[in-house]
Design an enzyme around this catalytic site. Structure first.
Site, mmCIF file in Angstrom:
data_model
loop_
_atom_site.group_PDB
_atom_site.id
_atom_site.type_symbol
_atom_site.label_atom_id
_atom_site.label_comp_id
_atom_site.label_asym_id
_atom_site.label_seq_id
_atom_site.Cartn_x
_atom_site.Cartn_y
_atom_site.Cartn_z
ATOM 1 N N ASP A 117 8.409 14.545 20.775
ATOM 2 C CA ASP A 117 9.118 13.871 21.803
ATOM 3 C C ASP A 117 8.069 13.973 22.885
ATOM 4 O O ASP A 117 7.611 15.135 23.453
ATOM 5 C CB ASP A 117 10.281 14.274 21.933
ATOM 6 C CG ASP A 117 11.252 13.257 22.803
ATOM 7 O OD1 ASP A 117 11.226 11.929 22.252
ATOM 8 O OD2 ASP A 117 11.928 13.747 23.756
ATOM 9 N N HIS A 124 10.566 8.684 35.281
ATOM 10 C CA HIS A 124 11.520 9.667 34.914
ATOM 11 C C HIS A 124 10.766 10.911 35.195
ATOM 12 O O HIS A 124 11.522 11.662 35.913
ATOM 13 C CB HIS A 124 11.518 9.611 33.319
ATOM 14 C CG HIS A 124 12.167 10.922 32.783
ATOM 15 N ND1 HIS A 124 13.754 11.225 32.987
ATOM 16 C CD2 HIS A 124 11.722 11.815 31.964
ATOM 17 C CE1 HIS A 124 14.050 12.076 32.268
ATOM 18 N NE2 HIS A 124 12.892 12.686 31.772
ATOM 19 N N GLU A 191 19.256 10.698 26.244
ATOM 20 C CA GLU A 191 17.739 10.185 26.811
ATOM 21 C C GLU A 191 17.581 8.957 26.175
ATOM 22 O O GLU A 191 17.415 9.111 24.898
ATOM 23 C CB GLU A 191 16.817 11.198 27.027
ATOM 24 C CG GLU A 191 16.833 12.522 27.725
ATOM 25 C CD GLU A 191 15.666 13.448 27.615
ATOM 26 O OE1 GLU A 191 15.673 14.228 28.497
ATOM 27 O OE2 GLU A 191 14.756 13.131 26.469
ATOM 28 N N GLU A 193 15.501 6.528 24.699
ATOM 29 C CA GLU A 193 13.930 6.336 24.366
ATOM 30 C C GLU A 193 13.754 5.267 23.243
ATOM 31 O O GLU A 193 14.483 4.789 22.587
ATOM 32 C CB GLU A 193 13.544 7.821 23.673
ATOM 33 C CG GLU A 193 13.934 8.900 24.684
ATOM 34 C CD GLU A 193 13.215 10.108 24.140
ATOM 35 O OE1 GLU A 193 12.188 9.957 23.257
ATOM 36 O OE2 GLU A 193 13.759 11.186 24.704
ATOM 37 N N ASP A 225 17.944 11.090 22.585
ATOM 38 C CA ASP A 225 17.392 12.404 22.297
ATOM 39 C C ASP A 225 18.651 13.155 23.228
ATOM 40 O O ASP A 225 18.046 13.435 24.303
ATOM 41 C CB ASP A 225 15.907 12.617 23.038
ATOM 42 C CG ASP A 225 15.347 14.053 22.870
ATOM 43 O OD1 ASP A 225 15.705 14.739 21.685
ATOM 44 O OD2 ASP A 225 14.547 14.496 23.460
ATOM 45 N N ARG A 229 21.619 20.070 28.936
ATOM 46 C CA ARG A 229 20.730 20.463 30.171
ATOM 47 C C ARG A 229 20.918 21.883 30.704
ATOM 48 O O ARG A 229 19.950 22.424 31.216
ATOM 49 C CB ARG A 229 21.094 19.542 31.460
ATOM 50 C CG ARG A 229 20.805 17.758 31.204
ATOM 51 C CD ARG A 229 19.484 17.613 30.888
ATOM 52 N NE ARG A 229 19.306 16.259 30.881
ATOM 53 C CZ ARG A 229 17.858 15.754 30.285
ATOM 54 N NH1 ARG A 229 16.985 16.400 30.168
ATOM 55 N NH2 ARG A 229 17.774 14.466 30.121
ATOM 56 N N GLN A 232 19.054 23.949 28.234
ATOM 57 C CA GLN A 232 17.450 23.443 28.499
ATOM 58 C C GLN A 232 16.723 24.231 29.796
ATOM 59 O O GLN A 232 15.836 24.672 29.639
ATOM 60 C CB GLN A 232 17.375 22.040 28.606
ATOM 61 C CG GLN A 232 15.940 21.923 28.903
ATOM 62 C CD GLN A 232 15.664 20.259 28.933
ATOM 63 O OE1 GLN A 232 16.945 19.454 28.782
ATOM 64 N NE2 GLN A 232 14.446 19.646 29.303
ATOM 65 N N LYS A 245 17.383 20.740 22.886
ATOM 66 C CA LYS A 245 17.096 19.692 22.322
ATOM 67 C C LYS A 245 17.404 19.418 20.752
ATOM 68 O O LYS A 245 17.525 18.304 20.247
ATOM 69 C CB LYS A 245 15.692 19.265 22.928
ATOM 70 C CG LYS A 245 15.274 19.266 23.967
ATOM 71 C CD LYS A 245 15.580 17.963 24.488
ATOM 72 C CE LYS A 245 15.019 17.555 25.974
ATOM 73 N NZ LYS A 245 15.298 16.136 26.439
ATOM 74 N N THR A 249 19.337 14.296 17.380
ATOM 75 C CA THR A 249 18.391 13.193 17.873
ATOM 76 C C THR A 249 18.871 12.003 16.943
ATOM 77 O O THR A 249 18.683 12.092 15.655
ATOM 78 C CB THR A 249 16.961 13.344 17.797
ATOM 79 O OG1 THR A 249 16.421 14.675 18.714
ATOM 80 C CG2 THR A 249 16.202 12.156 18.314
ATOM 81 N N GLU A 352 19.415 11.781 35.854
ATOM 82 C CA GLU A 352 18.840 11.064 36.831
ATOM 83 C C GLU A 352 19.823 9.986 37.552
ATOM 84 O O GLU A 352 19.845 9.876 38.739
ATOM 85 C CB GLU A 352 17.521 10.127 36.419
ATOM 86 C CG GLU A 352 16.470 10.701 36.025
ATOM 87 C CD GLU A 352 15.589 10.115 34.871
ATOM 88 O OE1 GLU A 352 14.738 9.398 35.612
ATOM 89 O OE2 GLU A 352 15.796 9.757 33.578
#
Length: 404
Positions: A117, A124, A191, A193, A225, A229, A232, A245, A249, A352
């Site tokens: 990834d 971002h 996420e 993607e 993904d 948080r 992480q 992560k 996925t 975000e």
């Protein structure tokens, strides 16, 4: 409506023809399918009925043999499929081999070999930098404009759209806490993607140049993904994402071949730093794709990220991924990284969109900073196609279920 009679302008018309793997209603047998409108064609059965030389590639329970066959076979099969679903002379033979999409079970269409990834959106990366390094002189890390940053993920937890996502456990530590605690993630994120699917392998020790992208990459799909948080944030220094992560996925059940996206190709954003030769694409064909993504939470649109803004292209990511001599395998999957545009409603993650939980989203069923159990996240997208027709990308959806 009969499968041949797809309405004009349908984003899954004969100009598209994405590939998947399905089981017909009442059967556990898997077959390669091609989507046309709201139907699925049994591609192997059609190839056999029409005497195609590629019948052995299509009459399989996975896309892997077709992926490995290479660009000439990909183009030949696509031309044949287009004829099978558009030429009236084939209708009597092919029409009985269609299945209503609503009546089939869709599966992960290929065996994922390796999963990588990337982190290719400047918008971002800058947003993340401003959130976590607000006092830094530059919101980007010093290496960001010189190479596509990425990490190796876990191929065994790549799941097909529609698979529930179990809230993961892990260590987390609040900034003011003396020690970490263990438990379910309380800051579960998405996420938005795009994933690229490798078909043809490469030799160990031989990097794939920028110009080799279309010889090795079969197609693309939407990818979510999922990210814990809080897990992480505690684990990622100094080696990067791991348990935050690796739990899930999600990818679409449909792989759109690159040949269906010719009209969607665009130049990437202007580069602000001189690139090393193996990444310098100034003399290459346009490497970006104009994909318009929509993110919904429980059916409510929260973001519309534009893939055309991605700073690093899929060809550059492939070149960087192999420049050290690492080889490709059939079924390798690599994600673009979170797609975010410059506007607030174009951010591809809740991190975000809520500015790390500071600004809650107002949804019809309540406020959200991060995902709650029961939330359903769906990514959908389209790209410009021939004569103004849209090319639809298969959606990817997942429902969060409680930790076990």
């Amino acid at each position: 409506m009969p499968p041949f009679d797809v309405p004009e302008g349908d984003p899954f018309g004969p100009h598209n023809l994405p590939y998947g793997v399905f089981s017909p209603s009442g059967s556990s047998e898997r077959a390669v399918g091609v989507r046309l409108g709201d139907h699925v064609l049994d591609a192997g059965a059609a190839a056999h009925a029409l005497g195609s030389p590629y019948a052995s590639l299509l009459a399989r329970p996975t896309l892997d043999p077709l992926l490995a066959a290479g660009r000439t076979a990909w183009s030949d099969v696509r031309r044949a499929l287009t004829a099978w679903v558009t030429v009236p002379a084939h209708r009597e033979t092919v029409e009985p081999l269609f299945h209503p999409l609503s009546e089939v079970t869709l599966h992960l269409p290929f065996e994922v070999a390796d999963y990588v990834d990337f982190y290719a959106s400047e918008n971002h990366a800058r947003n993340v930098g401003r959130i976590f390094r607000p006092d830094a002189a530059d919101s980007l890390t010093p290496n960001w404009k010189h190479l596509p940053i990425g990490y190796h993920g876990r191929s065994g937890t790549v799941v097909v759209s529609g698979t529930d996502v179990v809230r993961p456990f892990g260590q987390r530590k609040a900034p003011d806490a003396a020690a970490p605690v263990f438990g379910p993630s309380v800051r579960l994120d998405i996420e938005a993607e795009v994933g690229f699917v490798v078909g043809v392998p490469s030799e160990p020790g031989r990097p794939v140049p920028l110009g080799g992208f279309r010889d090795h990459v079969f197609g693309l799909c939407l990818l979510n993904d999922w990210s814990a948080r809080d897990v992480q944030a505690w684990e990622y220094v100094p080696l990067g994402p791991f348990l935050g992560k690796s739990f899930a996925t999600s990818v679409s059940a449909w792989i759109t071949p690159l040949d269906a996206l010719e009209e969607a190709r665009v130049a990437p954003p202007e580069r602000t730093h001189e690139l090393l030769p193996y990444l310098d694409d100034a003399a290459e064909e346009p490497g970006g794709y104009d994909l318009r993504i929509t993110v919904t939470v429980n059916g409510h649109v929260v973001s519309e990220p534009p893939f055309s803004t991605m700073y690093w292209t899929a060809a550059q990511q492939l070149a960087h991924m192999t420049v050290n001599g690492a080889c490709l395998r059939t079924g390798d999957l690599y994600g673009s990284g979170t797609v975010s545009g410059p506007a607030e409603r174009e951010r591809g993650s809740l991190l975000e969109l809520t500015w790390n939980g500071r600004d809650a989203l107002e949804l019809p069923d309540g406020k959200r900073t991060f995902l709650e159990d029961g939330d359903v996240v769906t990514l959908s997208a389209w790209a410009p196609g021939p004569d103004g027709v849209r090319v639809g990308l298969g959606e990817v959806t997942g429902r969060v279920v409680p930790a076990v």
